[in-house]
Design a protein around this motif. Sequence first.
Motif, short mmCIF file in Angstrom:
data_model
loop_
_atom_site.label_atom_id
_atom_site.label_comp_id
_atom_site.label_asym_id
_atom_site.label_seq_id
_atom_site.Cartn_x
_atom_site.Cartn_y
_atom_site.Cartn_z
N GLU A 68 0.81 -1.21 0.00
CA GLU A 68 0.00 0.00 0.00
C GLU A 68 0.85 1.26 0.00
O GLU A 68 1.96 1.30 0.52
CB GLU A 68 -0.94 0.02 1.20
N PHE A 69 0.27 2.30 -0.61
CA PHE A 69 0.93 3.61 -0.62
C PHE A 69 0.60 4.33 0.69
O PHE A 69 -0.56 4.47 1.06
CB PHE A 69 0.43 4.45 -1.80
N ARG A 70 1.66 4.79 1.38
CA ARG A 70 1.49 5.52 2.63
C ARG A 70 1.91 6.97 2.42
O ARG A 70 3.06 7.26 2.09
CB ARG A 70 2.32 4.88 3.75
N MET A 71 0.97 7.88 2.60
CA MET A 71 1.24 9.29 2.33
C MET A 71 2.32 9.86 3.23
O MET A 71 3.07 10.75 2.82
CB MET A 71 -0.05 10.09 2.49
N GLY A 72 2.42 9.36 4.46
CA GLY A 72 3.40 9.90 5.40
C GLY A 72 4.84 9.70 4.98
O GLY A 72 5.74 10.43 5.43
N GLU A 101 -13.22 -4.25 4.58
CA GLU A 101 -13.08 -2.97 3.88
C GLU A 101 -11.81 -2.91 3.03
O GLU A 101 -11.82 -2.36 1.93
CB GLU A 101 -13.07 -1.81 4.89
N GLU A 102 -10.72 -3.47 3.54
CA GLU A 102 -9.44 -3.35 2.83
C GLU A 102 -9.18 -4.47 1.84
O GLU A 102 -8.37 -4.30 0.93
CB GLU A 102 -8.29 -3.26 3.84
N THR A 103 -9.87 -5.61 1.99
CA THR A 103 -9.56 -6.75 1.12
C THR A 103 -10.79 -7.44 0.52
O THR A 103 -10.66 -8.18 -0.45
CB THR A 103 -8.76 -7.82 1.88
N GLY A 104 -11.97 -7.26 1.11
CA GLY A 104 -13.14 -8.00 0.70
C GLY A 104 -13.28 -9.34 1.39
O GLY A 104 -14.30 -10.03 1.23
N GLU A 145 -11.16 6.53 -2.17
CA GLU A 145 -10.35 7.12 -3.23
C GLU A 145 -8.99 7.59 -2.73
O GLU A 145 -8.09 7.86 -3.52
CB GLU A 145 -11.10 8.29 -3.86
N ASN A 146 -8.83 7.68 -1.41
CA ASN A 146 -7.56 8.12 -0.84
C ASN A 146 -6.67 6.97 -0.40
O ASN A 146 -5.63 7.19 0.22
CB ASN A 146 -7.82 9.04 0.36
N GLU A 147 -7.07 5.74 -0.71
CA GLU A 147 -6.28 4.57 -0.35
C GLU A 147 -5.88 3.82 -1.62
O GLU A 147 -6.70 3.63 -2.53
CB GLU A 147 -7.07 3.64 0.57
N GLN A 148 -4.63 3.39 -1.67
CA GLN A 148 -4.12 2.62 -2.81
C GLN A 148 -3.49 1.35 -2.26
O GLN A 148 -2.38 1.37 -1.72
CB GLN A 148 -3.09 3.46 -3.57
N ILE A 149 -4.21 0.23 -2.37
CA ILE A 149 -3.80 -1.02 -1.73
C ILE A 149 -3.91 -2.18 -2.72
O ILE A 149 -4.93 -2.34 -3.39
CB ILE A 149 -4.68 -1.32 -0.50
N ASP A 150 -2.85 -2.97 -2.78
CA ASP A 150 -2.86 -4.22 -3.53
C ASP A 150 -2.73 -5.36 -2.52
O ASP A 150 -1.68 -5.53 -1.91
CB ASP A 150 -1.70 -4.25 -4.53
N SER A 151 -3.81 -6.12 -2.33
CA SER A 151 -3.84 -7.19 -1.33
C SER A 151 -3.60 -8.53 -2.00
O SER A 151 -4.25 -8.85 -3.00
CB SER A 151 -5.20 -7.22 -0.62
N ARG A 152 -2.70 -9.33 -1.42
CA ARG A 152 -2.42 -10.66 -1.96
C ARG A 152 -2.03 -11.61 -0.83
O ARG A 152 -1.59 -11.18 0.24
CB ARG A 152 -1.26 -10.62 -2.95
N PHE A 153 -2.19 -12.90 -1.10
CA PHE A 153 -1.66 -13.93 -0.21
C PHE A 153 -0.33 -14.41 -0.76
O PHE A 153 -0.17 -14.57 -1.98
CB PHE A 153 -2.64 -15.10 -0.09
N TYR A 154 0.62 -14.67 0.14
CA TYR A 154 1.97 -15.07 -0.25
C TYR A 154 2.37 -16.35 0.46
O TYR A 154 2.05 -16.55 1.64
CB TYR A 154 2.98 -13.97 0.09
N THR A 155 3.12 -17.20 -0.24
CA THR A 155 3.66 -18.41 0.36
C THR A 155 4.83 -18.05 1.26
O THR A 155 5.36 -16.92 1.22
CB THR A 155 4.15 -19.38 -0.72
N ARG A 156 5.28 -19.02 2.04
CA ARG A 156 6.43 -18.79 2.91
C ARG A 156 7.66 -18.41 2.09
O ARG A 156 8.43 -17.53 2.48
CB ARG A 156 6.71 -20.03 3.76
N GLU A 157 7.85 -19.07 0.96
CA GLU A 157 9.02 -18.78 0.12
C GLU A 157 8.94 -17.36 -0.45
O GLU A 157 9.94 -16.63 -0.49
CB GLU A 157 9.13 -19.80 -1.01
N GLU A 158 7.75 -16.96 -0.88
CA GLU A 158 7.58 -15.60 -1.42
C GLU A 158 7.79 -14.55 -0.33
O GLU A 158 8.42 -13.52 -0.57
CB GLU A 158 6.18 -15.46 -2.02
#
Length: 202
Positions: A68-72, A101-104, A145-158
């Motif tokens: 996610e993009f953090r404005m700070g 809200e953030e991932t569905g 509209e003020n949040e930019q988030i890409d949500s994913r699940f990752y394996t242990r190796e990833e």
Amino acid sequence: MKLLRMEKVGDGKFLKNYELTYLNKAGREKKYEMVSRRELSSPEDLGQTPSGVSIVAVCQGKMLLLHEFRMGINRNVYNLCAGMLEEGESVEDCIQRELYEETGLSVKRIRDILPASFAAVAFSDVTTYIAIVEAEGEMFDHTSENEQIDSRFYTREEVRELIQTEQFSSRAQLAAYFFALGALTEERESGDENICILPAGI
């Protein structure tokens, strides 16, 4: 150290600025700046009211991370799903709401909720809960509209590779490190093979 006095010096929309004056071990006064999300009426109020929750979510042996993009800091970082407690809201309801809200996604089971801890102890009295949950459902974006988030699940190796190559928030980095070591291995029950629908390509 002895706290002599606390004075409010700034009042933003979301953060309150305070100047604390201490008597240090050498007997001299030391001024210290800090911020709070709460209106503090006395030093006894410091750190007394938890503000939100951070969520460590797993599904089918994978860990949820938000890029996610953090404005700070004006950049993208890997982070945990997290958010603020609303007025009168329980911790459990906050976990459900923020994850959706953030991932569905929905919460299948809350494994544990750790006692509230300080999130940025060097400059703030903000405290948050950390929840470990099992997630289910299909991901889609409910963010503003003020949040930019890409949500994913990752394996242990990833996750292990991300830790070495990408920037994280400190809590997400620590959770990811232990996940990569196998500390958050999911307990899977019979018949729960499809508790989470992952996006194509994951």
